[in-house]
Motif scaffolding. Structure first.
Motif, PDB file in Angstrom:
ATOM      1  N   ILE A  74       6.311  37.534   6.119  1.00 60.52           N
ATOM      2  CA  ILE A  74       7.348  38.414   5.346  1.00 60.52           C
ATOM      3  C   ILE A  74       7.661  39.526   6.201  1.00 60.52           C
ATOM      4  O   ILE A  74       8.702  40.016   6.183  1.00 60.52           O
ATOM      5  CB  ILE A  74       6.788  38.658   4.022  1.00 60.52           C
ATOM      6  N   LYS A  75       6.461  40.135   6.936  1.00 61.33           N
ATOM      7  CA  LYS A  75       6.817  41.290   7.702  1.00 61.33           C
ATOM      8  C   LYS A  75       7.618  40.972   8.819  1.00 61.33           C
ATOM      9  O   LYS A  75       8.809  41.744   9.153  1.00 61.33           O
ATOM     10  CB  LYS A  75       5.511  41.674   8.234  1.00 61.33           C
ATOM     11  N   GLU A  76       7.619  39.851   9.402  1.00 54.86           N
ATOM     12  CA  GLU A  76       8.325  39.279  10.504  1.00 54.86           C
ATOM     13  C   GLU A  76       9.801  39.120  10.011  1.00 54.86           C
ATOM     14  O   GLU A  76      10.755  39.439  10.361  1.00 54.86           O
ATOM     15  CB  GLU A  76       7.928  37.980  10.989  1.00 54.86           C
ATOM     16  N   ALA A  77       9.738  38.546   8.697  1.00 48.86           N
ATOM     17  CA  ALA A  77      11.417  38.113   8.125  1.00 48.86           C
ATOM     18  C   ALA A  77      12.072  39.592   7.795  1.00 48.86           C
ATOM     19  O   ALA A  77      13.399  39.581   8.210  1.00 48.86           O
ATOM     20  CB  ALA A  77      11.230  37.523   6.818  1.00 48.86           C
ATOM     21  N   TRP A  78      11.272  40.589   7.434  1.00 45.35           N
ATOM     22  CA  TRP A  78      12.026  41.746   7.046  1.00 45.35           C
ATOM     23  C   TRP A  78      12.449  42.572   8.348  1.00 45.35           C
ATOM     24  O   TRP A  78      13.271  43.563   8.457  1.00 45.35           O
ATOM     25  CB  TRP A  78      11.154  42.553   6.154  1.00 45.35           C
ATOM     26  N   ALA A  79      11.482  42.332   9.287  1.00 44.34           N
ATOM     27  CA  ALA A  79      12.066  42.929  10.624  1.00 44.34           C
ATOM     28  C   ALA A  79      13.292  42.421  11.210  1.00 44.34           C
ATOM     29  O   ALA A  79      14.041  43.301  11.597  1.00 44.34           O
ATOM     30  CB  ALA A  79      11.028  42.576  11.669  1.00 44.34           C
ATOM     31  N   PHE A 162      10.584  33.357   5.469  1.00 41.84           N
ATOM     32  CA  PHE A 162      10.635  33.594   4.095  1.00 41.84           C
ATOM     33  C   PHE A 162       9.933  32.362   3.436  1.00 41.84           C
ATOM     34  O   PHE A 162       8.988  32.419   2.564  1.00 41.84           O
ATOM     35  CB  PHE A 162      11.939  33.941   3.540  1.00 41.84           C
ATOM     36  N   LEU A 163      10.483  31.258   3.762  1.00 41.22           N
ATOM     37  CA  LEU A 163      10.156  29.869   3.269  1.00 41.22           C
ATOM     38  C   LEU A 163       8.685  29.723   3.458  1.00 41.22           C
ATOM     39  O   LEU A 163       7.835  29.118   2.619  1.00 41.22           O
ATOM     40  CB  LEU A 163      11.036  28.665   3.511  1.00 41.22           C
ATOM     41  N   ALA A 164       8.372  29.994   4.713  1.00 41.78           N
ATOM     42  CA  ALA A 164       6.815  29.752   5.342  1.00 41.78           C
ATOM     43  C   ALA A 164       5.934  30.623   4.448  1.00 41.78           C
ATOM     44  O   ALA A 164       4.628  30.140   4.332  1.00 41.78           O
ATOM     45  CB  ALA A 164       6.650  29.989   6.692  1.00 41.78           C
ATOM     46  N   ALA A 165       6.277  31.530   3.847  1.00 40.74           N
ATOM     47  CA  ALA A 165       5.422  32.630   2.961  1.00 40.74           C
ATOM     48  C   ALA A 165       5.317  32.083   1.581  1.00 40.74           C
ATOM     49  O   ALA A 165       4.663  32.448   0.695  1.00 40.74           O
ATOM     50  CB  ALA A 165       5.923  33.836   2.995  1.00 40.74           C
ATOM     51  N   LEU A 182      18.397  35.497  -0.427  1.00 37.40           N
ATOM     52  CA  LEU A 182      18.507  35.117   0.974  1.00 37.40           C
ATOM     53  C   LEU A 182      18.971  33.712   1.442  1.00 37.40           C
ATOM     54  O   LEU A 182      19.900  33.704   2.108  1.00 37.40           O
ATOM     55  CB  LEU A 182      17.146  35.463   1.898  1.00 37.40           C
ATOM     56  N   THR A 183      18.684  32.918   0.656  1.00 40.78           N
ATOM     57  CA  THR A 183      19.097  31.474   0.813  1.00 40.78           C
ATOM     58  C   THR A 183      20.608  31.493   0.384  1.00 40.78           C
ATOM     59  O   THR A 183      21.466  30.887   1.057  1.00 40.78           O
ATOM     60  CB  THR A 183      18.372  30.375  -0.079  1.00 40.78           C
ATOM     61  N   ARG A 184      20.853  32.052  -0.666  1.00 40.57           N
ATOM     62  CA  ARG A 184      22.345  32.041  -1.137  1.00 40.57           C
ATOM     63  C   ARG A 184      23.356  32.900  -0.050  1.00 40.57           C
ATOM     64  O   ARG A 184      24.189  32.307   0.433  1.00 40.57           O
ATOM     65  CB  ARG A 184      22.430  32.976  -2.221  1.00 40.57           C
ATOM     66  N   GLN A 185      22.707  33.977   0.585  1.00 41.76           N
ATOM     67  CA  GLN A 185      23.444  34.566   1.554  1.00 41.76           C
ATOM     68  C   GLN A 185      23.653  33.558   2.818  1.00 41.76           C
ATOM     69  O   GLN A 185      24.861  33.670   3.538  1.00 41.76           O
ATOM     70  CB  GLN A 185      22.549  35.656   2.235  1.00 41.76           C
ATOM     71  N   VAL A 186      23.012  32.908   3.212  1.00 43.60           N
ATOM     72  CA  VAL A 186      22.930  32.010   4.471  1.00 43.60           C
ATOM     73  C   VAL A 186      23.984  31.000   4.086  1.00 43.60           C
ATOM     74  O   VAL A 186      24.776  30.720   4.993  1.00 43.60           O
ATOM     75  CB  VAL A 186      21.699  31.448   4.979  1.00 43.60           C
ATOM     76  N   LEU A 187      23.885  30.209   2.833  1.00 44.20           N
ATOM     77  CA  LEU A 187      24.807  29.229   2.649  1.00 44.20           C
ATOM     78  C   LEU A 187      26.055  29.641   2.315  1.00 44.20           C
ATOM     79  O   LEU A 187      26.995  28.975   2.410  1.00 44.20           O
ATOM     80  CB  LEU A 187      24.074  28.405   1.362  1.00 44.20           C
ATOM     81  N   SER A 188      26.129  30.950   1.787  1.00 46.95           N
ATOM     82  CA  SER A 188      27.614  31.345   1.488  1.00 46.95           C
ATOM     83  C   SER A 188      28.278  31.778   2.920  1.00 46.95           C
ATOM     84  O   SER A 188      29.438  31.468   2.944  1.00 46.95           O
ATOM     85  CB  SER A 188      27.641  32.655   0.685  1.00 46.95           C
ATOM     86  N   LYS A 189      27.726  31.966   3.979  1.00 43.62           N
ATOM     87  CA  LYS A 189      28.182  32.232   5.390  1.00 43.62           C
ATOM     88  C   LYS A 189      28.657  30.999   5.903  1.00 43.62           C
ATOM     89  O   LYS A 189      29.640  30.588   6.534  1.00 43.62           O
ATOM     90  CB  LYS A 189      27.323  32.949   6.012  1.00 43.62           C
ATOM     91  N   LEU A 190      27.616  29.945   5.679  1.00 43.08           N
ATOM     92  CA  LEU A 190      28.308  28.657   6.041  1.00 43.08           C
ATOM     93  C   LEU A 190      29.374  27.983   5.444  1.00 43.08           C
ATOM     94  O   LEU A 190      30.074  27.447   5.859  1.00 43.08           O
ATOM     95  CB  LEU A 190      26.863  27.556   5.657  1.00 43.08           C
TER      96      LEU A 190
END
Length: 359
Positions: A74-79, A162-165, A182-190
């Motif tokens: 999560i720390k890495e994802a937020w970075a 995020f999923l890995a956490a 976040l999943t919604r964000q990625v899929l909406s850009k796709l």
């Protein structure tokens, strides 16, 4: 998702210590809220800060507070999110454009029209040969522009983290909200790129490709609706029922529900063949709204594209508008009920959609 965390970390302090400053406090004046919690929490905290805040360090403590424990992924994802989604510095104000919820109203047979220079380039997903994975590119286009200020490839990596956490944080409601968002964000850009692929297929008069891309766009709407249904914060039903609870009699209840439906869709200054200038102004990624409202709009539009190619005639923009506006008016006056409780396992759904579209 959107933010300017660096500006928030320094702006209030710079204003307070600037020459001849008359600053007496920090406040916020939001036209909309209940999104991007990190932005509001950070801005609220700046009212009590005398010095600039190192954002990356602040985010480490923020994630611990938000999820109840410290998790490395999560720390890495937020970075990553800090340097991408939450680091918009291009000065473009209209960042609330995704084609699922703000569908372009135009005839794709002609150019979309000139755009300011900052909008003449767009970042896009492009599919690789024999793979469903998508990479990040930038290109110029005379097509509708969806504002994108970050590397989609990096944000996909943040989603993977995020999923890995999930095993550590599956019981956290705040983790559930952030993962779904976040999943919604990625899929909406796709979906934005899939829409453009469909339009390019139409322009090439490639019926087969138009069918592939339009069906993928429709499926993305359905899948995102299922995803959003897994969290209580993304439900159309909650919005409608909260409006109806304010009523003191059946007449008021119908009026308040109509108001609530109208505000998030077409508004009201429509004509039979002209949508309100404010249509989609308050668009929302809410379960129920996607499948019940945005899906029929996209399906109708693509249907008219197919008819245009099959009959070798121009796209009937006015006819499509007439059909769509009529549907919208009926939907605004509708009384159908929508769920007010989350359905499905958010983590299972998010993982399945990642595998389906991004692996």
């Amino acid at each position: 998702m959107y933010g300017t965390l660096d500006a928030i970390s320094s702006g209030p302090v710079d204003a307070r210590i600037s020459k001849n400053s008359t600053m007496v406090g920090v406040g916020m004046c939001m036209e909309g809220i209940e999104q991007n919690p990190v932005v509001y929490e950070f801005m609220s905290e700046m009212a009590f800060r005398k010095e600039k805040v190192p954002v990356l360090e602040w985010l480490k403590t923020y994630t611990h507070r938000r999820y109840g424990k410290s998790v490395q992924q999560i720390k890495e994802a937020w970075a990553i999110l800090y340097h991408t989604v939450y680091n918009c510095t291009d000065g473009i104000a209209d960042h609330n454009i995704d084609f699922i919820v703000k569908f372009p109203d135009w005839d794709p047979s002609i150019n979309f029209g000139s755009r300011p220079s900052k909008l003449n380039s767009m970042h896009t997903f492009r599919s690789r040969t024999r793979s469903r994975r998508f990479s990040f590119q930038e290109r110029s286009s005379d097509l509708p522009q969806a504002h994108l200020w970050y590397s989609t490839h990096e944000v996909v990596n943040a989603l993977k983290l995020f999923l890995a956490a999930g095993n550590d944080l599956a019981g956290s409601l705040t983790y559930r909200y952030d993962l779904v968002d976040l999943t919604r964000q990625v899929l909406s850009k796709l979906a934005n790129q899939v829409y453009l692929d469909a339009i390019n297929a139409f322009r090439r008069k490639d019926v087969k490709a138009l069918n592939i891309h339009s069906q993928k766009f429709i499926q993305l709407i359905k899948d995102i609706d299922v995803l959003l249904a897994s969290d209580d914060n993304f439900l159309l039903g909650t919005w409608l029922e909260s409006a109806k609870l304010l009523a003191e009699n059946p007449s008021e209840m119908r009026q308040y529900e109509w108001n609530a439906r109208t505000q998030v869709t077409m508004w009201f200054d429509t004509a039979p063949t002209n949508q309100s200038k404010l249509h989609d102004y308050a668009n929302k990624f809410w379960s129920g709204l996607l499948e019940g409202y945005y899906l029929p709009r996209a399906s109708s539009y693509f249907s008219y594209l197919f008819k245009s190619l099959e009959k070798n005639e121009s796209f009937k923009l006015v006819e499509w508008r007439k059909q769509w506006i009529s549907f919208s008016n009926k939907w605004q006056a509708g009384l159908e009920l929508y769920p007010v409780k989350a359905q499905g396992n958010f983590l299972t759904i998010a993982k399945a959609l990642f595998d389906k579209y991004l692996s």
